[in-house]
Write a protein that holds these residues in place. Structure first.
Motif, PDB file in Angstrom:
ATOM      1  N   SER A 156       3.053   9.979  11.010  1.00 41.96           N
ATOM      2  CA  SER A 156       2.302  11.080  11.625  1.00 41.96           C
ATOM      3  C   SER A 156       0.807  10.900  11.412  1.00 41.96           C
ATOM      4  CB  SER A 156       2.755  12.421  11.025  1.00 41.96           C
ATOM      5  OG  SER A 156       4.108  12.667  11.293  1.00 41.96           O
ATOM      6  N   THR A 157       0.444  10.469  10.203  1.00 44.35           N
ATOM      7  CA  THR A 157      -0.969  10.238   9.888  1.00 44.35           C
ATOM      8  C   THR A 157      -1.537   9.122  10.756  1.00 44.35           C
ATOM      9  OG1 THR A 157      -0.631  10.937   7.605  1.00 44.35           O
ATOM     10  CG2 THR A 157      -2.602   9.621   8.071  1.00 44.35           C
ATOM     11  N   SER A 158      -0.733   8.061  10.937  1.00 43.34           N
ATOM     12  CA  SER A 158      -1.170   6.918  11.755  1.00 43.34           C
ATOM     13  C   SER A 158      -1.417   7.336  13.198  1.00 43.34           C
ATOM     14  CB  SER A 158      -0.109   5.821  11.692  1.00 43.34           C
ATOM     15  OG  SER A 158      -0.486   4.727  12.504  1.00 43.34           O
ATOM     16  N   LYS A 159      -0.533   8.189  13.742  1.00 45.67           N
ATOM     17  CA  LYS A 159      -0.684   8.671  15.120  1.00 45.67           C
ATOM     18  C   LYS A 159      -1.945   9.524  15.267  1.00 45.67           C
ATOM     19  CE  LYS A 159       4.184   8.676  16.503  1.00 45.67           C
ATOM     20  NZ  LYS A 159       5.343   9.508  16.904  1.00 45.67           N
ATOM     21  N   GLU A 160      -2.215  10.351  14.261  1.00 41.73           N
ATOM     22  CA  GLU A 160      -3.386  11.223  14.310  1.00 41.73           C
ATOM     23  C   GLU A 160      -4.681  10.401  14.279  1.00 41.73           C
ATOM     24  OE1 GLU A 160      -3.006  13.887  11.070  1.00 41.73           O
ATOM     25  OE2 GLU A 160      -1.305  14.981  11.916  1.00 41.73           O
ATOM     26  N   GLU A 161      -4.661   9.299  13.495  1.00 40.21           N
ATOM     27  CA  GLU A 161      -5.847   8.455  13.387  1.00 40.21           C
ATOM     28  C   GLU A 161      -6.141   7.728  14.696  1.00 40.21           C
ATOM     29  OE1 GLU A 161      -5.034   5.944  10.092  1.00 40.21           O
ATOM     30  OE2 GLU A 161      -5.570   7.441   8.586  1.00 40.21           O
ATOM     31  N   LYS A 162      -5.068   7.419  15.465  1.00 35.13           N
ATOM     32  CA  LYS A 162      -5.241   6.751  16.740  1.00 35.13           C
ATOM     33  C   LYS A 162      -5.760   7.717  17.796  1.00 35.13           C
ATOM     34  CE  LYS A 162      -1.672   3.240  16.007  1.00 35.13           C
ATOM     35  NZ  LYS A 162      -0.375   2.694  16.438  1.00 35.13           N
TER      36      LYS A 162
ATOM     37  N   ALA B 156      12.201   8.623   3.189  1.00 30.62           N
ATOM     38  CA  ALA B 156      12.200   8.938   4.621  1.00 30.62           C
ATOM     39  C   ALA B 156      11.098   9.943   4.947  1.00 30.62           C
ATOM     40  CB  ALA B 156      13.567   9.498   5.026  1.00 30.62           C
ATOM     41  N   ARG B 157      10.923  10.935   4.073  1.00 30.03           N
ATOM     42  CA  ARG B 157       9.889  11.945   4.275  1.00 30.03           C
ATOM     43  C   ARG B 157       8.493  11.321   4.199  1.00 30.03           C
ATOM     44  NH1 ARG B 157      11.830  15.022   0.884  1.00 30.03           N
ATOM     45  NH2 ARG B 157      10.451  14.715  -0.909  1.00 30.03           N
ATOM     46  N   ARG B 158       8.304  10.432   3.228  1.00 33.22           N
ATOM     47  CA  ARG B 158       7.017   9.761   3.077  1.00 33.22           C
ATOM     48  C   ARG B 158       6.716   8.876   4.288  1.00 33.22           C
ATOM     49  NH1 ARG B 158       3.024  10.830  -0.154  1.00 33.22           N
ATOM     50  NH2 ARG B 158       2.544   8.603  -0.269  1.00 33.22           N
ATOM     51  N   GLU B 159       7.737   8.171   4.791  1.00 32.09           N
ATOM     52  CA  GLU B 159       7.551   7.314   5.962  1.00 32.09           C
ATOM     53  C   GLU B 159       7.195   8.137   7.192  1.00 32.09           C
ATOM     54  OE1 GLU B 159      11.152   5.075   6.236  1.00 32.09           O
ATOM     55  OE2 GLU B 159      10.502   3.554   4.784  1.00 32.09           O
ATOM     56  N   GLN B 160       7.823   9.304   7.308  1.00 31.86           N
ATOM     57  CA  GLN B 160       7.531  10.190   8.438  1.00 31.86           C
ATOM     58  C   GLN B 160       6.102  10.706   8.346  1.00 31.86           C
ATOM     59  OE1 GLN B 160      10.137  13.615   8.692  1.00 31.86           O
ATOM     60  NE2 GLN B 160       9.875  13.741  10.899  1.00 31.86           N
ATOM     61  N   GLU B 161       5.672  11.047   7.139  1.00 32.19           N
ATOM     62  CA  GLU B 161       4.302  11.532   6.937  1.00 32.19           C
ATOM     63  C   GLU B 161       3.286  10.424   7.270  1.00 32.19           C
ATOM     64  OE1 GLU B 161       4.294  12.739   2.883  1.00 32.19           O
ATOM     65  OE2 GLU B 161       5.400  14.603   3.240  1.00 32.19           O
ATOM     66  N   ALA B 162       3.614   9.182   6.843  1.00 32.20           N
ATOM     67  CA  ALA B 162       2.720   8.053   7.108  1.00 32.20           C
ATOM     68  C   ALA B 162       2.615   7.783   8.604  1.00 32.20           C
ATOM     69  CB  ALA B 162       3.216   6.811   6.378  1.00 32.20           C
TER      70      ALA B 162
ATOM     71  N   LYS C 222       0.841  -1.212   0.000  1.00 31.92           N
ATOM     72  CA  LYS C 222       0.000   0.000   0.000  1.00 31.92           C
ATOM     73  C   LYS C 222       0.866   1.249   0.000  1.00 31.92           C
ATOM     74  CE  LYS C 222      -3.785   2.175   2.626  1.00 31.92           C
ATOM     75  NZ  LYS C 222      -3.144   3.433   3.000  1.00 31.92           N
ATOM     76  N   GLN C 223       1.897   1.259   0.855  1.00 30.62           N
ATOM     77  CA  GLN C 223       2.790   2.417   0.931  1.00 30.62           C
ATOM     78  C   GLN C 223       3.550   2.606  -0.372  1.00 30.62           C
ATOM     79  OE1 GLN C 223       2.986   4.587   3.669  1.00 30.62           O
ATOM     80  NE2 GLN C 223       4.069   5.823   2.157  1.00 30.62           N
ATOM     81  N   ARG C 224       3.982   1.478  -0.980  1.00 37.26           N
ATOM     82  CA  ARG C 224       4.705   1.526  -2.251  1.00 37.26           C
ATOM     83  C   ARG C 224       3.850   2.204  -3.331  1.00 37.26           C
ATOM     84  NH1 ARG C 224       9.328  -0.138  -0.814  1.00 37.26           N
ATOM     85  NH2 ARG C 224      10.358  -1.994  -1.629  1.00 37.26           N
ATOM     86  N   ARG C 225       2.583   1.779  -3.416  1.00 37.56           N
ATOM     87  CA  ARG C 225       1.706   2.351  -4.438  1.00 37.56           C
ATOM     88  C   ARG C 225       1.545   3.851  -4.247  1.00 37.56           C
ATOM     89  NH1 ARG C 225      -1.105  -2.659  -3.719  1.00 37.56           N
ATOM     90  NH2 ARG C 225      -2.421  -1.744  -2.098  1.00 37.56           N
ATOM     91  N   GLU C 226       1.379   4.267  -2.992  1.00 36.36           N
ATOM     92  CA  GLU C 226       1.210   5.696  -2.709  1.00 36.36           C
ATOM     93  C   GLU C 226       2.489   6.463  -3.016  1.00 36.36           C
ATOM     94  OE1 GLU C 226      -0.049   5.859   1.329  1.00 36.36           O
ATOM     95  OE2 GLU C 226      -2.074   5.096   0.909  1.00 36.36           O
ATOM     96  N   ASP C 227       3.642   5.879  -2.651  1.00 39.79           N
ATOM     97  CA  ASP C 227       4.925   6.530  -2.927  1.00 39.79           C
ATOM     98  C   ASP C 227       5.139   6.698  -4.426  1.00 39.79           C
ATOM     99  OD1 ASP C 227       5.435   6.601  -0.231  1.00 39.79           O
ATOM    100  OD2 ASP C 227       6.855   4.940  -0.224  1.00 39.79           O
ATOM    101  N   GLU C 228       4.809   5.659  -5.191  1.00 38.39           N
ATOM    102  CA  GLU C 228       5.019   5.704  -6.638  1.00 38.39           C
ATOM    103  C   GLU C 228       4.077   6.687  -7.318  1.00 38.39           C
ATOM    104  OE1 GLU C 228       6.636   1.108  -6.744  1.00 38.39           O
ATOM    105  OE2 GLU C 228       4.640   1.565  -7.517  1.00 38.39           O
ATOM    106  N   GLU C 229       2.849   6.778  -6.804  1.00 40.23           N
ATOM    107  CA  GLU C 229       1.876   7.704  -7.382  1.00 40.23           C
ATOM    108  C   GLU C 229       2.298   9.154  -7.175  1.00 40.23           C
ATOM    109  OE1 GLU C 229      -1.785   6.686  -5.553  1.00 40.23           O
ATOM    110  OE2 GLU C 229      -2.057   4.841  -6.722  1.00 40.23           O
ATOM    111  N   ASN C 230       2.998   9.410  -6.075  1.00 40.94           N
ATOM    112  CA  ASN C 230       3.380  10.787  -5.732  1.00 40.94           C
ATOM    113  C   ASN C 230       4.822  11.137  -6.088  1.00 40.94           C
ATOM    114  OD1 ASN C 230       0.992  11.989  -4.034  1.00 40.94           O
ATOM    115  ND2 ASN C 230       1.230   9.899  -3.304  1.00 40.94           N
ATOM    116  N   ALA C 231       5.588  10.159  -6.538  1.00 42.40           N
ATOM    117  CA  ALA C 231       7.018  10.382  -6.802  1.00 42.40           C
ATOM    118  C   ALA C 231       7.250  11.121  -8.113  1.00 42.40           C
ATOM    119  CB  ALA C 231       7.753   9.049  -6.830  1.00 42.40           C
TER     120      ALA C 231
END
Length: 202
Positions: free
Chosen positions: A196-202, A188-194, A111-120
Motif C-alpha cells: 500500500s505504501t509503495s502504491k501511494e509513493e507512485k 501478510a499484514r506487513r506485506e500488505q502495508e508495504a 530491508k523488509q526483514r529488518r523492518e519486520d523484525e524491528e516491529n515484531a
C-alpha cells in the motif's frame, strides 16, 4: 521451488560463499595448484555459479535465504561480480540483467526483514538469532520456542538443548501451529502495508 527452508539455506550459503570468494578481497588467496589438471577456470566457475543462482531463484525461499545469509552475502561484492560479467562478456546481457534484478529483490527482502523484525513482538523472534521465526518449534525440556532451521543447524553439531544442555534430537522438536499462524498473519499484514505504501509513493 524449495519447500524445505533448511535446504534453501544450504544452497544459498554455498552459492553466496563461492561468489564471495571469486569476487571479494580473498580472491588473491584463491590459488589452485595445477588448475589445468583439475579443470579449474575462474571465469567458467563464475558463469556456472550465476547460472545456478538464476535457476534456484524461481524459489522465493532461495532469495530469502540469500538475504538472510549475513556471513557470505555482500551486495557490494555481488555488484562487483556483475561488473566483471559485463566487462568480460561472460554471459548474455539478458542473463546479467536478470541477475542484477534478482539482487535488487534480495536487497528489498533484507530491508523488509529488518523492518519486520524491528516491529515484531519479541515472541516472534528467534531467541538465538533475533530473526523473525518462520517455522516455530518448542524444545521439549527447556520449553523455549525457536525457528526450526536455527535449532536444526545447531543440532547438526551438538545434539543438546542450547538452553539447558539436555539431550535433544530433531525428531523431538514440537511444532507450534498456533504461533506459526500468528507469525504468518503478521507477515501478510506487513506485506500488505508495504504494498500500500509503495502504491501511494507512485
Amino acid at each position: 521451488a524449495f519447500e524445505d527452508d533448511i535446504m534453501a539455506k544450504r544452497m544459498a550459503t554455498m552459492v553466496s560463499f563461492y561468489l564471495n570468494k571469486l569476487n571479494g578481497r580473498q580472491v588473491r588467496q584463491l590459488i589452485v595448484a595445477n588448475p589445468r589438471k583439475y579443470g579449474f577456470r575462474s571465469r567458467e566457475f563464475l558463469r556456472q555459479l550465476v547460472h545456478i543462482f538464476l535457476n534456484l531463484s524461481v524459489s522465493r525461499n532461495f532469495l530469502e535465504a540469500v538475504a538472510d545469509d549475513e556471513r557470505s552475502y555482500d551486495a557490494k561484492i555481488f555488484q562487483r561480480a556483475i561488473k566483471a560479467l559485463r566487462e568480460k562478456r561472460m554471459l548474455p546481457a539478458a542473463k546479467i540483467n536478470r541477475f542484477e534484478s534478482l539482487l535488487a529483490q534480495v536487497s528489498a527482502i533484507q530491508k523488509q526483514r529488518r523492518e519486520d523484525e524491528e516491529n515484531a513482538p519479541s515472541k516472534f523472534l528467534d531467541p538465538l538469532m533475533a530473526t523473525l521465526i518462520k517455522d516455530p518449534v518448542r524444545l521439549p525440556t527447556s520449553k523455549v520456542i525457536m525457528d526450526r532451521s536455527v535449532i536444526v543447524q545447531h543440532l547438526r553439531n551438538n545434539e543438546t538443548d542450547p538452553f539447558n544442555r539436555a539431550r535433544l534430537t530433531e525428531d523431538m522438536l514440537e511444532d507450534v501451529p498456533e504461533l506459526k499462524q500468528e507469525i504468518d498473519d503478521y507477515i501478510a499484514r506487513r506485506e500488505q502495508e508495504a504494498a500500500s505504501t509503495s502504491k501511494e509513493e507512485k
